[in-house]
Design a protein around this motif. Structure first.
Motif, PDB file in Angstrom:
ATOM      1  N   VAL A  63      30.288 -34.278   8.265  1.00  0.00           N
ATOM      2  CA  VAL A  63      30.097 -34.853   9.600  1.00  0.00           C
ATOM      3  C   VAL A  63      30.151 -33.745  10.651  1.00  0.00           C
ATOM      4  O   VAL A  63      29.336 -33.713  11.575  1.00  0.00           O
ATOM      5  CB  VAL A  63      31.162 -35.941   9.886  1.00  0.00           C
ATOM      6  CG1 VAL A  63      31.127 -36.364  11.344  1.00  0.00           C
ATOM      7  CG2 VAL A  63      30.947 -37.136   8.966  1.00  0.00           C
ATOM      8  N   TRP A  64      31.091 -32.825  10.496  1.00  0.00           N
ATOM      9  CA  TRP A  64      31.237 -31.730  11.462  1.00  0.00           C
ATOM     10  C   TRP A  64      29.954 -30.898  11.502  1.00  0.00           C
ATOM     11  O   TRP A  64      29.450 -30.592  12.581  1.00  0.00           O
ATOM     12  CB  TRP A  64      32.438 -30.858  11.092  1.00  0.00           C
ATOM     13  CG  TRP A  64      32.731 -29.798  12.116  1.00  0.00           C
ATOM     14  CD1 TRP A  64      32.395 -28.489  12.046  1.00  0.00           C
ATOM     15  CD2 TRP A  64      33.391 -29.972  13.366  1.00  0.00           C
ATOM     16  NE1 TRP A  64      32.810 -27.831  13.163  1.00  0.00           N
ATOM     17  CE2 TRP A  64      33.432 -28.716  14.000  1.00  0.00           C
ATOM     18  CE3 TRP A  64      33.956 -31.065  14.010  1.00  0.00           C
ATOM     19  CZ2 TRP A  64      34.012 -28.517  15.240  1.00  0.00           C
ATOM     20  CZ3 TRP A  64      34.546 -30.871  15.254  1.00  0.00           C
ATOM     21  CH2 TRP A  64      34.570 -29.614  15.851  1.00  0.00           C
ATOM     22  N   ASP A  98      26.955 -31.798  10.643  1.00  0.00           N
ATOM     23  CA  ASP A  98      25.862 -32.601  11.181  1.00  0.00           C
ATOM     24  C   ASP A  98      25.982 -32.818  12.691  1.00  0.00           C
ATOM     25  O   ASP A  98      24.968 -32.909  13.388  1.00  0.00           O
ATOM     26  CB  ASP A  98      25.797 -33.972  10.487  1.00  0.00           C
ATOM     27  CG  ASP A  98      25.373 -33.869   9.030  1.00  0.00           C
ATOM     28  OD1 ASP A  98      24.878 -32.799   8.622  1.00  0.00           O
ATOM     29  OD2 ASP A  98      25.549 -34.863   8.296  1.00  0.00           O
ATOM     30  N   GLU A  99      27.184 -32.906  13.191  1.00  0.00           N
ATOM     31  CA  GLU A  99      27.409 -33.284  14.590  1.00  0.00           C
ATOM     32  C   GLU A  99      27.874 -32.140  15.484  1.00  0.00           C
ATOM     33  O   GLU A  99      28.131 -32.347  16.664  1.00  0.00           O
ATOM     34  CB  GLU A  99      28.442 -34.421  14.658  1.00  0.00           C
ATOM     35  CG  GLU A  99      27.977 -35.704  13.995  1.00  0.00           C
ATOM     36  CD  GLU A  99      26.716 -36.276  14.648  1.00  0.00           C
ATOM     37  OE1 GLU A  99      26.590 -36.234  15.884  1.00  0.00           O
ATOM     38  OE2 GLU A  99      25.849 -36.759  13.896  1.00  0.00           O
ATOM     39  N   HIS A 121      26.071 -31.773  18.808  1.00  0.00           N
ATOM     40  CA  HIS A 121      26.380 -32.836  19.766  1.00  0.00           C
ATOM     41  C   HIS A 121      27.790 -32.663  20.337  1.00  0.00           C
ATOM     42  O   HIS A 121      28.002 -32.856  21.539  1.00  0.00           O
ATOM     43  CB  HIS A 121      26.252 -34.209  19.096  1.00  0.00           C
ATOM     44  CG  HIS A 121      24.847 -34.518  18.686  1.00  0.00           C
ATOM     45  ND1 HIS A 121      24.328 -34.123  17.475  1.00  0.00           N
ATOM     46  CD2 HIS A 121      23.840 -35.149  19.333  1.00  0.00           C
ATOM     47  CE1 HIS A 121      23.073 -34.507  17.389  1.00  0.00           C
ATOM     48  NE2 HIS A 121      22.743 -35.132  18.498  1.00  0.00           N
TER      49      HIS A 121
END
Length: 192
Positions: A177-178, A180-181, A184
């Motif tokens: 998740v880190w 991928d994000e 953002h």
């Protein structure tokens, strides 16, 4: 004409010729001196222009170095902030309340077991603090708790039959998740 007159005429002529040579030499000397002064002025101006160019170049290099250093410091500060956020997320995961931890552990267990055939014996691992929770969760499944792993929670499952190992720890999920994000998160933190 007397000898004296001839001598005097020769002397006058020699004096006139000497004066002509002296005047010519003086004119040539003045010309050489003027050229030398012109050359000296040109050389001085070239040297001044070169010094000015060098000063400008050094100023640009110093400015570029300062900008690069500032950018590196800014990036370093951003990395530190992002690391603090990551550490905070890890801490929050480590301190999940019991009901939420059970729910997430069960979800990672189900996802892990789905990777194996139903008839395979699957060994599962979790963090030391969650061994009892995992034993409770595998009671009605085709799996057994086989030890501990160093993680924030979740499960690692493996089977000798298929030689498959599935890492569904909270750490691996957080990493995914880190990654991928991260853009953002960075944009949100730093208003880019």
């Amino acid at each position: 004409m007397s000898l004296e007159t001839v001598v005097e005429d020769v002397r006058d002529e020699a004096r006139a010729r000497a004066e002509e040579i002296r005047e010519g030499a003086e004119a040539e000397a003045e010309e050489i001196l003027a050229e030398a002064e012109t050359d000296a002025e040109r050389i001085r101006e070239e040297r001044l222009a070169e010094v000015d160019r060098q000063i400008d170049q050094e100023r640009e290099q110093t400015l570029s170095s300062a900008k690069l250093e500032a950018k590196q410091e800014r990036l370093g500060a951003r990395r530190d902030v992002l690391q603090d956020v990551y550490d905070g997320v890890e801490e929050a995961i480590a301190d999940l309340e019991e009901g939420r931890r059970r729910e997430l552990t069960e979800a990672t267990l189900d996802a892990s077991l789905a990777e194996f055939d139903d008839d395979e014996d699957v060994a599962v691992y979790t963090r030391a603090e969650d061994v009892e929770l995992l034993e409770d969760l595998v009671a009605d499944r085709n799996a057994q708790v086989d030890g501990e792993v160093d993680c924030l929670g979740g499960v690692v499952a493996e089977s000798d039959t298929s030689r498959v190992r599935v890492n569904n720890t909270f750490d691996s999920v957080l990493e995914t998740v880190w990654d991928d994000e991260l853009k953002h998160v960075s944009e949100r933190l730093f208003d880019q």
